[in-house]
Design a protein around this motif. Structure first.
Motif, PDB file in Angstrom:
ATOM      1  N   ALA A  38      -0.279  -6.132  -4.924  1.00 10.91           N
ATOM      2  CA  ALA A  38       0.875  -6.778  -4.298  1.00 10.91           C
ATOM      3  C   ALA A  38       1.451  -5.897  -3.195  1.00 10.91           C
ATOM      4  O   ALA A  38       1.822  -6.375  -2.113  1.00 10.91           O
ATOM      5  CB  ALA A  38       1.949  -7.082  -5.351  1.00 10.91           C
ATOM      6  N   SER A  39       1.509  -4.600  -3.460  1.00  8.49           N
ATOM      7  CA  SER A  39       2.012  -3.659  -2.466  1.00  8.49           C
ATOM      8  C   SER A  39       1.143  -3.661  -1.213  1.00  8.49           C
ATOM      9  O   SER A  39       1.649  -3.608  -0.091  1.00  8.49           O
ATOM     10  CB  SER A  39       2.064  -2.259  -3.070  1.00  8.49           C
ATOM     11  N   ASN A  40      -0.189  -3.740  -1.400  1.00  9.04           N
ATOM     12  CA  ASN A  40      -1.082  -3.754  -0.245  1.00  9.04           C
ATOM     13  C   ASN A  40      -0.804  -4.944   0.669  1.00  9.04           C
ATOM     14  O   ASN A  40      -0.929  -4.832   1.890  1.00  9.04           O
ATOM     15  CB  ASN A  40      -2.546  -3.781  -0.719  1.00  9.04           C
ATOM     16  N   LEU A  41      -0.427  -6.066   0.080  1.00  8.53           N
ATOM     17  CA  LEU A  41      -0.087  -7.235   0.900  1.00  8.53           C
ATOM     18  C   LEU A  41       1.149  -6.969   1.757  1.00  8.53           C
ATOM     19  O   LEU A  41       1.253  -7.459   2.883  1.00  8.53           O
ATOM     20  CB  LEU A  41       0.145  -8.458   0.013  1.00  8.53           C
ATOM     21  N   LYS A  42       2.077  -6.170   1.226  1.00  6.90           N
ATOM     22  CA  LYS A  42       3.289  -5.845   1.991  1.00  6.90           C
ATOM     23  C   LYS A  42       2.957  -5.058   3.255  1.00  6.90           C
ATOM     24  O   LYS A  42       3.681  -5.103   4.244  1.00  6.90           O
ATOM     25  CB  LYS A  42       4.265  -5.035   1.130  1.00  6.90           C
ATOM     26  N   GLY A  43       1.851  -4.305   3.192  1.00  3.60           N
ATOM     27  CA  GLY A  43       1.437  -3.548   4.363  1.00  3.60           C
ATOM     28  C   GLY A  43       1.105  -4.428   5.548  1.00  3.60           C
ATOM     29  O   GLY A  43       1.119  -3.977   6.701  1.00  3.60           O
TER      30      GLY A  43
ATOM     31  N   ILE B  43       6.736   9.069   6.494  1.00  7.46           N
ATOM     32  CA  ILE B  43       6.812   7.763   7.157  1.00  7.46           C
ATOM     33  C   ILE B  43       7.083   6.663   6.130  1.00  7.46           C
ATOM     34  O   ILE B  43       7.917   5.767   6.356  1.00  7.46           O
ATOM     35  CB  ILE B  43       5.516   7.470   7.935  1.00  7.46           C
ATOM     36  N   ALA B  44       6.422   6.743   4.995  1.00  6.40           N
ATOM     37  CA  ALA B  44       6.619   5.744   3.944  1.00  6.40           C
ATOM     38  C   ALA B  44       8.061   5.748   3.444  1.00  6.40           C
ATOM     39  O   ALA B  44       8.679   4.690   3.283  1.00  6.40           O
ATOM     40  CB  ALA B  44       5.658   6.000   2.779  1.00  6.40           C
ATOM     41  N   GLU B  45       8.606   6.941   3.241  1.00  5.55           N
ATOM     42  CA  GLU B  45       9.999   7.041   2.773  1.00  5.55           C
ATOM     43  C   GLU B  45      10.972   6.413   3.760  1.00  5.55           C
ATOM     44  O   GLU B  45      11.934   5.755   3.380  1.00  5.55           O
ATOM     45  CB  GLU B  45      10.370   8.514   2.546  1.00  5.55           C
ATOM     46  N   SER B  46      10.704   6.609   5.053  1.00  2.00           N
ATOM     47  CA  SER B  46      11.614   6.074   6.071  1.00  2.00           C
ATOM     48  C   SER B  46      11.616   4.547   6.089  1.00  2.00           C
ATOM     49  O   SER B  46      12.568   3.928   6.579  1.00  2.00           O
ATOM     50  CB  SER B  46      11.241   6.612   7.456  1.00  2.00           C
ATOM     51  N   HIS B  47      10.565   3.951   5.574  1.00  3.63           N
ATOM     52  CA  HIS B  47      10.479   2.480   5.517  1.00  3.63           C
ATOM     53  C   HIS B  47      10.725   1.947   4.107  1.00  3.63           C
ATOM     54  O   HIS B  47      10.596   0.735   3.878  1.00  3.63           O
ATOM     55  CB  HIS B  47       9.094   2.017   5.978  1.00  3.63           C
ATOM     56  N   ASN B  48      11.050   2.851   3.176  1.00  8.72           N
ATOM     57  CA  ASN B  48      11.200   2.461   1.773  1.00  8.72           C
ATOM     58  C   ASN B  48       9.936   1.743   1.297  1.00  8.72           C
ATOM     59  O   ASN B  48       9.990   0.680   0.663  1.00  8.72           O
ATOM     60  CB  ASN B  48      12.434   1.567   1.572  1.00  8.72           C
ATOM     61  N   ALA B  49       8.810   2.323   1.650  1.00  6.29           N
ATOM     62  CA  ALA B  49       7.521   1.710   1.356  1.00  6.29           C
ATOM     63  C   ALA B  49       6.616   2.719   0.650  1.00  6.29           C
ATOM     64  O   ALA B  49       6.931   3.911   0.565  1.00  6.29           O
ATOM     65  CB  ALA B  49       6.860   1.242   2.652  1.00  6.29           C
ATOM     66  N   ARG B  50       5.482   2.238   0.158  1.00  3.67           N
ATOM     67  CA  ARG B  50       4.467   3.111  -0.422  1.00  3.67           C
ATOM     68  C   ARG B  50       3.503   3.571   0.669  1.00  3.67           C
ATOM     69  O   ARG B  50       3.307   2.886   1.681  1.00  3.67           O
ATOM     70  CB  ARG B  50       3.687   2.386  -1.521  1.00  3.67           C
ATOM     71  N   ILE B  51       2.882   4.717   0.455  1.00  2.00           N
ATOM     72  CA  ILE B  51       1.945   5.246   1.444  1.00  2.00           C
ATOM     73  C   ILE B  51       0.817   4.255   1.756  1.00  2.00           C
ATOM     74  O   ILE B  51       0.489   4.053   2.935  1.00  2.00           O
ATOM     75  CB  ILE B  51       1.390   6.613   0.991  1.00  2.00           C
ATOM     76  N   PRO B  52       0.205   3.591   0.771  1.00  2.00           N
ATOM     77  CA  PRO B  52      -0.837   2.619   1.117  1.00  2.00           C
ATOM     78  C   PRO B  52      -0.344   1.519   2.057  1.00  2.00           C
ATOM     79  O   PRO B  52      -1.099   1.046   2.916  1.00  2.00           O
ATOM     80  CB  PRO B  52      -1.262   2.053  -0.240  1.00  2.00           C
ATOM     81  N   GLU B  53       0.910   1.114   1.914  1.00  4.40           N
ATOM     82  CA  GLU B  53       1.469   0.095   2.812  1.00  4.40           C
ATOM     83  C   GLU B  53       1.488   0.608   4.248  1.00  4.40           C
ATOM     84  O   GLU B  53       1.179  -0.127   5.194  1.00  4.40           O
ATOM     85  CB  GLU B  53       2.879  -0.286   2.364  1.00  4.40           C
TER      86      GLU B  53
ATOM     87  N   LEU C  67      -2.144   0.643   5.597  1.00  2.00           N
ATOM     88  CA  LEU C  67      -2.648  -0.694   5.904  1.00  2.00           C
ATOM     89  C   LEU C  67      -1.932  -1.282   7.125  1.00  2.00           C
ATOM     90  O   LEU C  67      -2.549  -2.013   7.915  1.00  2.00           O
ATOM     91  CB  LEU C  67      -2.506  -1.608   4.693  1.00  2.00           C
ATOM     92  N   ALA C  68      -0.653  -0.942   7.299  1.00  2.00           N
ATOM     93  CA  ALA C  68       0.053  -1.370   8.515  1.00  2.00           C
ATOM     94  C   ALA C  68      -0.560  -0.709   9.738  1.00  2.00           C
ATOM     95  O   ALA C  68      -0.751  -1.347  10.788  1.00  2.00           O
ATOM     96  CB  ALA C  68       1.537  -1.020   8.399  1.00  2.00           C
ATOM     97  N   TRP C  69      -0.873   0.572   9.620  1.00  2.00           N
ATOM     98  CA  TRP C  69      -1.509   1.320  10.724  1.00  2.00           C
ATOM     99  C   TRP C  69      -2.841   0.691  11.106  1.00  2.00           C
ATOM    100  O   TRP C  69      -3.132   0.500  12.289  1.00  2.00           O
ATOM    101  CB  TRP C  69      -1.686   2.771  10.287  1.00  2.00           C
ATOM    102  N   LEU C  70      -3.631   0.326  10.109  1.00  2.00           N
ATOM    103  CA  LEU C  70      -4.914  -0.325  10.381  1.00  2.00           C
ATOM    104  C   LEU C  70      -4.707  -1.682  11.043  1.00  2.00           C
ATOM    105  O   LEU C  70      -5.392  -2.026  12.014  1.00  2.00           O
ATOM    106  CB  LEU C  70      -5.715  -0.486   9.088  1.00  2.00           C
ATOM    107  N   ARG C  71      -3.766  -2.462  10.521  1.00  2.00           N
ATOM    108  CA  ARG C  71      -3.510  -3.783  11.100  1.00  2.00           C
ATOM    109  C   ARG C  71      -3.081  -3.670  12.554  1.00  2.00           C
ATOM    110  O   ARG C  71      -3.523  -4.447  13.402  1.00  2.00           O
ATOM    111  CB  ARG C  71      -2.428  -4.507  10.296  1.00  2.00           C
ATOM    112  N   GLN C  72      -2.262  -2.665  12.848  1.00  2.00           N
ATOM    113  CA  GLN C  72      -1.797  -2.489  14.227  1.00  2.00           C
ATOM    114  C   GLN C  72      -2.897  -1.957  15.145  1.00  2.00           C
ATOM    115  O   GLN C  72      -2.762  -1.990  16.362  1.00  2.00           O
ATOM    116  CB  GLN C  72      -0.546  -1.604  14.243  1.00  2.00           C
TER     117      GLN C  72
END
Length: 269
Positions: A231-236, A197-207, A210-215
């Protein structure tokens, strides 16, 4: 949903000395304003010094601390909160939590929740809440404190312990959920589904996590000492996952609990 608690916050469990200084200093520089600590972490004094030295106005900060279970008795409660405030170099905390329910009801819940409410009435805390409470304990705490008084229940939540029953009960009753150990102390980095999932968004796994938790409308308090990770965590907070991706993450739940000391309550399944 906009939470009353700034999301994400910075968790400081096990952080002291240079590691704590790096984490807090870098986080504040990146724009974090929610700092989570606890009496048992033994870093309130260091955090107070760092926040004071930051030059950031107190009104911009959101400070959370937690009362340790050995301090729940009627005669200890308010004095220990005042001691925490002295260490944190502030007149109040934004959020004061009961860290764990009293083991084996050694101190009756009526006693310490009443003292928690009193701390708020005295202006020692702007908001109050609980941590590591089960559904039955949350229900009792609401009955003692009064509806609308308990802002949050801080519990372990990550893809391998999704805590659905507790999360849903809290949210149905107007209590925000704060998730600690959201990255499962790094175990999320080893998961193939999260990696894909992270690769498909060009993102890191923690992002992704954290997006999953926010949603799920859950506030996260990840811990990191590295600026790049902070900084990466904020991107989540900006990443949006599809319903399909959320469903895939839901399948990862294995009831894998990391924080489970011998004084813990009997958990909801």
């Amino acid at each position: 949903m906009t939470t009353a608690i700034p999301n994400p916050g910075l968790g400081t469990f096990r952080l002291k000395g240079d590691d704590l200084k790096s984490a807090v200093t870098e986080a504040l520089d990146l724009g974090y304003r929610h700092i989570d600590t606890a009496q048992i972490y033994e870093n309130e004094g260091e955090i107070g010094d760092l926040l004071s030295a930051s030059g950031i106005d107190r009104s911009e900060l959101f400070i959370t601390t937690k009362v340790w279970y050995e301090n729940l008795a009627r005669d200890k409660f308010i004095p220990c909160v005042r001691e925490s405030l002295t260490k944190l170099r502030t007149n109040y905390v934004d959020l004061l939590l009961i860290h764990w329910p009293s083991p084996d009801e050694e101190v009756p819940m009526q006693e310490y929740i009443a003292k928690l409410v009193e701390a708020k009435k005295q202006g020692l805390a702007r908001e109050i809440g609980i941590s590591n409470f089960t559904i039955e304990q949350i229900r009792r705490a609401i009955g003692i404190a009064g509806k609308g008084e308990i802002l949050t229940n801080q519990v372990e939540v990550h893809p391998f312990l999704q805590n659905d029953a507790v999360v849903e009960f809290c949210q149905r009753n107007g209590i925000e959920v704060t998730g600690f150990m959201p990255l499962a102390v790094g175990k999320v980095l080893e998961d193939e589904t999260l990696h894909r999932i992270a690769e498909s968004h060009n993102a890191r796994i923690p992002e992704v996590v954290l997006a999953w938790l926010r949603q799920r409308d859950i506030v996260a308090i990840p811990s990191s000492t590295k600026r790049a990770h902070l900084a990466s965590n904020l991107k989540g907070m900006e990443l949006v996952l599809s319903d399909k991706e959320l469903s895939e993450i839901a399948t990862l739940d294995s009831n894998h609990r990391i924080a489970d000391p011998d004084f813990a309550p009997t958990w909801d399944q």
